[in-house]
Scaffold this motif. Structure first.
Motif, PDB file in Angstrom:
ATOM      1  N   GLN A 189     -18.858 -20.685   2.377  1.00 15.45           N
ATOM      2  CA  GLN A 189     -20.089 -21.460   2.505  1.00 15.45           C
ATOM      3  C   GLN A 189     -21.203 -20.741   1.735  1.00 15.45           C
ATOM      4  O   GLN A 189     -21.100 -19.551   1.425  1.00 15.45           O
ATOM      5  CB  GLN A 189     -20.475 -21.576   3.986  1.00 15.45           C
ATOM      6  CG  GLN A 189     -19.474 -22.345   4.818  1.00 15.45           C
ATOM      7  CD  GLN A 189     -19.379 -23.810   4.423  1.00 15.45           C
ATOM      8  OE1 GLN A 189     -20.263 -24.604   4.702  1.00 15.45           O
ATOM      9  NE2 GLN A 189     -18.289 -24.172   3.766  1.00 15.45           N
ATOM     10  N   ILE A 190     -22.265 -21.453   1.430  1.00 17.06           N
ATOM     11  CA  ILE A 190     -23.420 -20.850   0.752  1.00 17.06           C
ATOM     12  C   ILE A 190     -23.923 -19.673   1.584  1.00 17.06           C
ATOM     13  O   ILE A 190     -24.075 -19.807   2.792  1.00 17.06           O
ATOM     14  CB  ILE A 190     -24.543 -21.899   0.593  1.00 17.06           C
ATOM     15  CG1 ILE A 190     -24.115 -22.980  -0.421  1.00 17.06           C
ATOM     16  CG2 ILE A 190     -25.850 -21.243   0.156  1.00 17.06           C
ATOM     17  CD1 ILE A 190     -25.121 -24.126  -0.535  1.00 17.06           C
ATOM     18  N   PRO A 191     -24.135 -18.504   1.012  1.00 14.78           N
ATOM     19  CA  PRO A 191     -24.119 -18.187  -0.421  1.00 14.78           C
ATOM     20  C   PRO A 191     -22.814 -17.523  -0.893  1.00 14.78           C
ATOM     21  O   PRO A 191     -22.761 -17.085  -2.022  1.00 14.78           O
ATOM     22  CB  PRO A 191     -25.275 -17.187  -0.531  1.00 14.78           C
ATOM     23  CG  PRO A 191     -25.203 -16.437   0.773  1.00 14.78           C
ATOM     24  CD  PRO A 191     -24.748 -17.424   1.810  1.00 14.78           C
ATOM     25  N   CYS A 205     -25.789 -28.433   2.898  1.00 13.23           N
ATOM     26  CA  CYS A 205     -26.098 -28.000   1.525  1.00 13.23           C
ATOM     27  C   CYS A 205     -24.811 -27.651   0.776  1.00 13.23           C
ATOM     28  O   CYS A 205     -24.645 -28.001  -0.402  1.00 13.23           O
ATOM     29  CB  CYS A 205     -27.035 -26.790   1.554  1.00 13.23           C
ATOM     30  SG  CYS A 205     -28.700 -27.165   2.121  1.00 13.23           S
ATOM     31  N   THR A 206     -23.886 -26.962   1.451  1.00 11.56           N
ATOM     32  CA  THR A 206     -22.615 -26.601   0.814  1.00 11.56           C
ATOM     33  C   THR A 206     -21.803 -27.840   0.471  1.00 11.56           C
ATOM     34  O   THR A 206     -21.237 -27.942  -0.630  1.00 11.56           O
ATOM     35  CB  THR A 206     -21.792 -25.695   1.751  1.00 11.56           C
ATOM     36  OG1 THR A 206     -22.562 -24.549   2.101  1.00 11.56           O
ATOM     37  CG2 THR A 206     -20.514 -25.246   1.080  1.00 11.56           C
ATOM     38  N   ALA A 207     -21.750 -28.771   1.416  1.00 18.36           N
ATOM     39  CA  ALA A 207     -20.960 -29.984   1.191  1.00 18.36           C
ATOM     40  C   ALA A 207     -21.475 -30.758  -0.022  1.00 18.36           C
ATOM     41  O   ALA A 207     -20.693 -31.223  -0.867  1.00 18.36           O
ATOM     42  CB  ALA A 207     -20.985 -30.866   2.438  1.00 18.36           C
ATOM     43  N   LEU A 208     -22.809 -30.889  -0.135  1.00 15.76           N
ATOM     44  CA  LEU A 208     -23.383 -31.652  -1.239  1.00 15.76           C
ATOM     45  C   LEU A 208     -23.262 -30.907  -2.565  1.00 15.76           C
ATOM     46  O   LEU A 208     -22.933 -31.499  -3.598  1.00 15.76           O
ATOM     47  CB  LEU A 208     -24.851 -31.971  -0.938  1.00 15.76           C
ATOM     48  CG  LEU A 208     -25.088 -32.957   0.202  1.00 15.76           C
ATOM     49  CD1 LEU A 208     -26.578 -33.113   0.471  1.00 15.76           C
ATOM     50  CD2 LEU A 208     -24.467 -34.317  -0.126  1.00 15.76           C
ATOM     51  N   LEU A 209     -23.542 -29.603  -2.550  1.00 14.96           N
ATOM     52  CA  LEU A 209     -23.489 -28.826  -3.792  1.00 14.96           C
ATOM     53  C   LEU A 209     -22.074 -28.814  -4.368  1.00 14.96           C
ATOM     54  O   LEU A 209     -21.879 -29.056  -5.572  1.00 14.96           O
ATOM     55  CB  LEU A 209     -23.947 -27.388  -3.515  1.00 14.96           C
ATOM     56  CG  LEU A 209     -23.940 -26.448  -4.723  1.00 14.96           C
ATOM     57  CD1 LEU A 209     -25.022 -26.866  -5.717  1.00 14.96           C
ATOM     58  CD2 LEU A 209     -24.160 -24.994  -4.294  1.00 14.96           C
ATOM     59  N   ALA A 210     -21.095 -28.551  -3.522  1.00 16.60           N
ATOM     60  CA  ALA A 210     -19.711 -28.492  -4.005  1.00 16.60           C
ATOM     61  C   ALA A 210     -19.233 -29.859  -4.496  1.00 16.60           C
ATOM     62  O   ALA A 210     -18.529 -29.960  -5.515  1.00 16.60           O
ATOM     63  CB  ALA A 210     -18.798 -27.985  -2.893  1.00 16.60           C
ATOM     64  N   ALA A 211     -19.632 -30.912  -3.786  1.00 11.26           N
ATOM     65  CA  ALA A 211     -19.227 -32.266  -4.216  1.00 11.26           C
ATOM     66  C   ALA A 211     -19.864 -32.606  -5.561  1.00 11.26           C
ATOM     67  O   ALA A 211     -19.213 -33.210  -6.428  1.00 11.26           O
ATOM     68  CB  ALA A 211     -19.631 -33.284  -3.157  1.00 11.26           C
ATOM     69  N   ALA A 212     -21.125 -32.212  -5.739  1.00 13.77           N
ATOM     70  CA  ALA A 212     -21.816 -32.496  -7.010  1.00 13.77           C
ATOM     71  C   ALA A 212     -21.140 -31.755  -8.165  1.00 13.77           C
ATOM     72  O   ALA A 212     -21.072 -32.262  -9.290  1.00 13.77           O
ATOM     73  CB  ALA A 212     -23.286 -32.094  -6.899  1.00 13.77           C
ATOM     74  N   THR A 263     -12.418 -28.534  -1.477  1.00 11.16           N
ATOM     75  CA  THR A 263     -12.187 -27.747  -0.270  1.00 11.16           C
ATOM     76  C   THR A 263     -13.493 -27.164   0.255  1.00 11.16           C
ATOM     77  O   THR A 263     -13.778 -27.212   1.465  1.00 11.16           O
ATOM     78  CB  THR A 263     -11.191 -26.605  -0.563  1.00 11.16           C
ATOM     79  OG1 THR A 263      -9.952 -27.172  -0.976  1.00 11.16           O
ATOM     80  CG2 THR A 263     -10.965 -25.743   0.657  1.00 11.16           C
ATOM     81  N   VAL A 264     -14.298 -26.609  -0.637  1.00  7.43           N
ATOM     82  CA  VAL A 264     -15.593 -26.058  -0.217  1.00  7.43           C
ATOM     83  C   VAL A 264     -16.433 -27.143   0.454  1.00  7.43           C
ATOM     84  O   VAL A 264     -17.054 -26.924   1.507  1.00  7.43           O
ATOM     85  CB  VAL A 264     -16.339 -25.468  -1.430  1.00  7.43           C
ATOM     86  CG1 VAL A 264     -17.738 -24.991  -1.015  1.00  7.43           C
ATOM     87  CG2 VAL A 264     -15.555 -24.311  -2.043  1.00  7.43           C
ATOM     88  N   SER A 265     -16.435 -28.332  -0.150  1.00  2.00           N
ATOM     89  CA  SER A 265     -17.217 -29.438   0.399  1.00  2.00           C
ATOM     90  C   SER A 265     -16.704 -29.858   1.779  1.00  2.00           C
ATOM     91  O   SER A 265     -17.481 -30.073   2.711  1.00  2.00           O
ATOM     92  CB  SER A 265     -17.167 -30.626  -0.569  1.00  2.00           C
ATOM     93  OG  SER A 265     -17.938 -31.690  -0.075  1.00  2.00           O
ATOM     94  N   GLN A 266     -15.379 -29.964   1.919  1.00  2.00           N
ATOM     95  CA  GLN A 266     -14.809 -30.380   3.212  1.00  2.00           C
ATOM     96  C   GLN A 266     -15.036 -29.318   4.280  1.00  2.00           C
ATOM     97  O   GLN A 266     -15.238 -29.638   5.456  1.00  2.00           O
ATOM     98  CB  GLN A 266     -13.314 -30.656   3.055  1.00  2.00           C
ATOM     99  CG  GLN A 266     -12.989 -31.819   2.129  1.00  2.00           C
ATOM    100  CD  GLN A 266     -13.669 -33.115   2.570  1.00  2.00           C
ATOM    101  OE1 GLN A 266     -13.555 -33.526   3.709  1.00  2.00           O
ATOM    102  NE2 GLN A 266     -14.400 -33.733   1.650  1.00  2.00           N
ATOM    103  N   LEU A 267     -15.015 -28.057   3.873  1.00  2.00           N
ATOM    104  CA  LEU A 267     -15.350 -26.995   4.833  1.00  2.00           C
ATOM    105  C   LEU A 267     -16.793 -27.159   5.308  1.00  2.00           C
ATOM    106  O   LEU A 267     -17.122 -26.887   6.468  1.00  2.00           O
ATOM    107  CB  LEU A 267     -15.152 -25.621   4.185  1.00  2.00           C
ATOM    108  CG  LEU A 267     -13.694 -25.203   3.945  1.00  2.00           C
ATOM    109  CD1 LEU A 267     -13.636 -23.967   3.044  1.00  2.00           C
ATOM    110  CD2 LEU A 267     -12.988 -24.906   5.258  1.00  2.00           C
ATOM    111  N   ILE A 274     -27.640 -26.745   8.462  1.00  2.00           N
ATOM    112  CA  ILE A 274     -28.347 -26.778   7.168  1.00  2.00           C
ATOM    113  C   ILE A 274     -27.463 -26.206   6.061  1.00  2.00           C
ATOM    114  O   ILE A 274     -27.324 -26.808   4.986  1.00  2.00           O
ATOM    115  CB  ILE A 274     -29.672 -25.989   7.273  1.00  2.00           C
ATOM    116  CG1 ILE A 274     -30.621 -26.702   8.234  1.00  2.00           C
ATOM    117  CG2 ILE A 274     -30.319 -25.829   5.899  1.00  2.00           C
ATOM    118  CD1 ILE A 274     -31.848 -25.877   8.595  1.00  2.00           C
ATOM    119  N   ILE A 275     -26.877 -25.033   6.324  1.00  2.00           N
ATOM    120  CA  ILE A 275     -25.998 -24.411   5.326  1.00  2.00           C
ATOM    121  C   ILE A 275     -24.811 -25.332   5.023  1.00  2.00           C
ATOM    122  O   ILE A 275     -24.398 -25.493   3.867  1.00  2.00           O
ATOM    123  CB  ILE A 275     -25.492 -23.051   5.829  1.00  2.00           C
ATOM    124  CG1 ILE A 275     -26.648 -22.060   5.973  1.00  2.00           C
ATOM    125  CG2 ILE A 275     -24.424 -22.486   4.893  1.00  2.00           C
ATOM    126  CD1 ILE A 275     -27.276 -21.627   4.675  1.00  2.00           C
TER     127      ILE A 275
END
Length: 640
Positions: free
Chosen positions: A236-238, A293-300, A316-320, A289-290
């Motif tokens: 997850q971010i970061p 943000c992780t789901a959207l960033l990885a999907a983008a 995978t990052v997004s689904q996590l 919040i994290i």
């Protein structure tokens, strides 16, 4: 079986030792059979254990089985044991780890058959299964931490399995370092738990936690440290950038470690510690919040990637992120439900990608694929099923688990649902983009690749078919009441989350009409995105531009992964390298080494001068003796 719980992790450990020692003596067939058999027996034992837990739950009991092996640490009042805990949560995790682990071992027999490190690979896989089972079975935080560190070590070994390739070795180092940052948080949390509760046993800690007020600083500190640990292991971010690079490892590794099991360890750990987390609302808000943000960033990022494994890695990052979103809004069952279904369809997609790469002579760029569904029909159909499942189209498994998380997010905060819905739309687009670019249209590879193109052997396609079936029916274990289900998984896991729920003043609740509306909006949105991907990549046959081609601002950001690696390089890596160089060359070499070497040189030079006094002249020696006697007399006279 409850007396033989220790056998479940021990068998893979035996497989590791035997395959590790005999990797150069045994045949590949024997190594593959042994490595797979020990995991299969562990799976059978896990099934028997699960049935005992299930029967206990059916009888209205908590379904908890504990096995104390021996006292590990005993100092004063501190006693830490090596003991195992099997309850509904760990019983299901055992099935995931051993069941999917066995399928991936079978798949690896075909995928790694031509690799010279075949024996070493299976030894590492067995070792990973051992540590993962230790993580799941531990009845206290220290045993969990040993498993936690062990899977990190295996991840490093397997990502860098082809270590002669420099970029692969660097990817392994990156994963190792970023995981260690998170692991430091886990270690500090362990010390803080010990200092606060006087024990590391789950039962003692959770019983003691109920005496703490909501928002207590000690509990908040512990949960934040545990969450930091989870961000490392579960990307997850970061601390997420290691996971896409980890795709350097063999594809079965990506499926086993970086999709189905290890990366879900953070979700498992937080779900296990749910009593602590509900006492810290600020940590749950931070997780939400994290997570979003992780789901959207990885999907983008996944939308513009052309490497088939990179698309799945960012997916995978997004689904996590979705799983953490479930944890953040208190939907622990929903988060674990998505762990379960995600293990099915993501392992399927990674193994399917491995089948494609195998058929394409190690080509991973989707721009050089296309039209594979005729040559690889089983791989195509199974990956289609996995894609539908992850996109959240009913009645496949991903629809139910993702819907449960989004429904709980809506109940907690409609804004979270809105962001989650946006991520679901992007998921549908990039997954069908991957499917269409790989299997539809005409073939875009070389003539040699086209000549070599073939369906994978049965050792690789049978696991795909089994996982495809699970991806279809897996959602049935927790059908929502709005669709006539009885929330079987939620009821089964109820004792695990009962204490945490008792501390939440008001549970989230949605009317069935609201749930229907959310489902309808989600499905319609996903279908529109599927149609959009079909229009772009099938109807218009659009192929992504080359690496150096100019792109729009947002597309360029997405293609270059929002320059996160470059940011970390500028802010963290380079300053640390500069400091290391400064301390190495200035402080160490010129400072510390200069003082030590200077003292040595001064002694050496003084000795060179003083040795001239030893010239063999007796008269000179007598003179010096007289001078010495006079000096002593003078000193004695002046001292009176």
């Amino acid at each position: 079986m409850s007396e033989l719980i220790w056998l479940i992790p021990l068998l893979p450990l035996i497989g590791f030792i035997v395959n590790g020692l005999g990797r150069n003596a045994f045949s590949k067939g024997m190594i593959g059979a042994l490595g797979s058999a020990v995991v299969l027996i562990s799976f059978i034992c896990s099934c028997i254990l699960f049935s005992e837990v299930y029967q206990s739950r059916q009888a209205g009991q908590a379904g908890v089985i504990e096995q104390h092996l021996f006292d590990w640490i005993s100092v004063g009042h501190l006693k830490i044991s090596l003991s195992f805990l099997v309850d509904p949560l760990s019983a299901i995790m055992l099935l995931i780890v051993t069941g999917i682990g066995f399928l991936i071992h079978i798949y690896s027999i075909g995928y790694m058959h031509h690799d010279s490190g075949f024996g070493k690979f299976f030894a590492y896989l067995n070792l990973f299964i051992f540590f993962m089972l230790l993580l799941v079975l531990g009845s206290n935080y220290l045993v969990m931490f040993i498993g936690w560190e062990g899977v990190g070590l295996c991840s490093y070994l397997l990502i860098g399995f082809w270590y002669k390739n420099t970029s692969y070795a660097n990817a392994a180092k990156k994963a190792f370092v970023m995981n260690r940052i998170g692991d430091l948080g886990f270690l500090l949390a362990v010390f803080l738990i010990l200092g606060t509760f006087g024990s590391l046993e789950f039962s003692t800690v959770f019983a003691g936690a109920k005496n703490f007020a909501v928002g207590d600083i000690a509990v908040v500190s512990i949960t934040i440290l545990l969450f930091i640990a989870a961000t490392g292991k579960s990307a997850q971010i970061p601390l997420f950038t290691w996971l896409p690079d980890a795709m350097a490892g063999p594809t079965p590794v990506s499926a086993l470690i970086h999709a189905a099991t290890m990366v879900t360890a953070g979700i498992y750990m937080i779900a296990r510690s749910n009593v602590l987390f509900v006492l810290s609302p600020i940590t749950l808000q931070l997780i939400s919040i994290i997570a979003i943000c992780t789901a959207l960033l990885a999907a983008a990022i996944a939308i513009t990637q052309n490497d088939i494994k990179k698309v799945l890695a960012y997916s995978t990052v997004s689904q996590l992120g979705y799983m953490f979103l479930g944890l953040g809004v208190g939907a622990f069952t929903g988060a674990f439900f998505h762990v379960l279904t995600h293990a099915f369809f993501k392992a399927l997609l990674f193994l399917g990608a491995g089948s494609v790469i195998h058929g394409m002579s190690n080509e991973q760029d989707m721009r050089k694929m296309g039209g594979l569904k005729k040559a690889m029909p089983i791989t195509y159909v199974t990956m289609l099923i996995g894609t539908i499942a992850i996109a959240g189209i009913p009645p496949f498994s991903g629809f139910f688990s993702k819907d449960e998380i989004l429904a709980n997010a809506f109940a907690a905060n409609p804004l979270l649902w809105g962001f989650g819905f946006l991520g679901a739309l992007m998921t549908a687009f990039y997954m069908f983009r991957m499917l269409f670019m790989t299997f539809s249209g005409s073939f875009r590879g070389t003539d040699e690749q086209k000549h070599h193109l073939h369906e994978s052997p049965k050792s690789m396609t049978i696991p795909l078919m089994v996982l495809a079936v699970l991806s279809v029916i897996g959602g049935a274990i927790n059908l929502p009441g709005a669709l006539g289900g009885n929330h079987w998984l939620e009821n089964f896991l109820a004792p695990v989350f009962a204490e945490g729920k008792a501390l939440i003043p008001a549970a989230h609740y949605l009317e069935h009409s609201t749930e229907y509306m959310l489902m309808a909006v989600s499905v319609v949105g996903v279908l529109i995105m599927v149609g959009l991907a079909y229009n772009v990549y099938v109807k218009r046959k659009q192929i992504p531009a080359g690496d150096e081609a100019p792109r729009g601002f947002l597309a360029n950001l997405s293609y270059h992964k929002f320059y996160v690696d470059e940011l970390y390089d500028a802010v963290v890596v380079r300053p640390i390298n500069w400091l290391s160089t400064f301390f190495g060359q200035v402080v160490d070499q010129r400072g510390i080494d200069g003082i030590v070497n200077g003292a040595g040189k001064a002694t050496f030079d003084t000795g060179k001068v003083l040795r001239l006094l030893q010239n063999g002249n007796v008269g000179f020696y007598l003179l010096m003796m007289v001078i010495g006697v006079i000096a002593i007399f003078v000193y004695g006279f002046l001292s009176l």
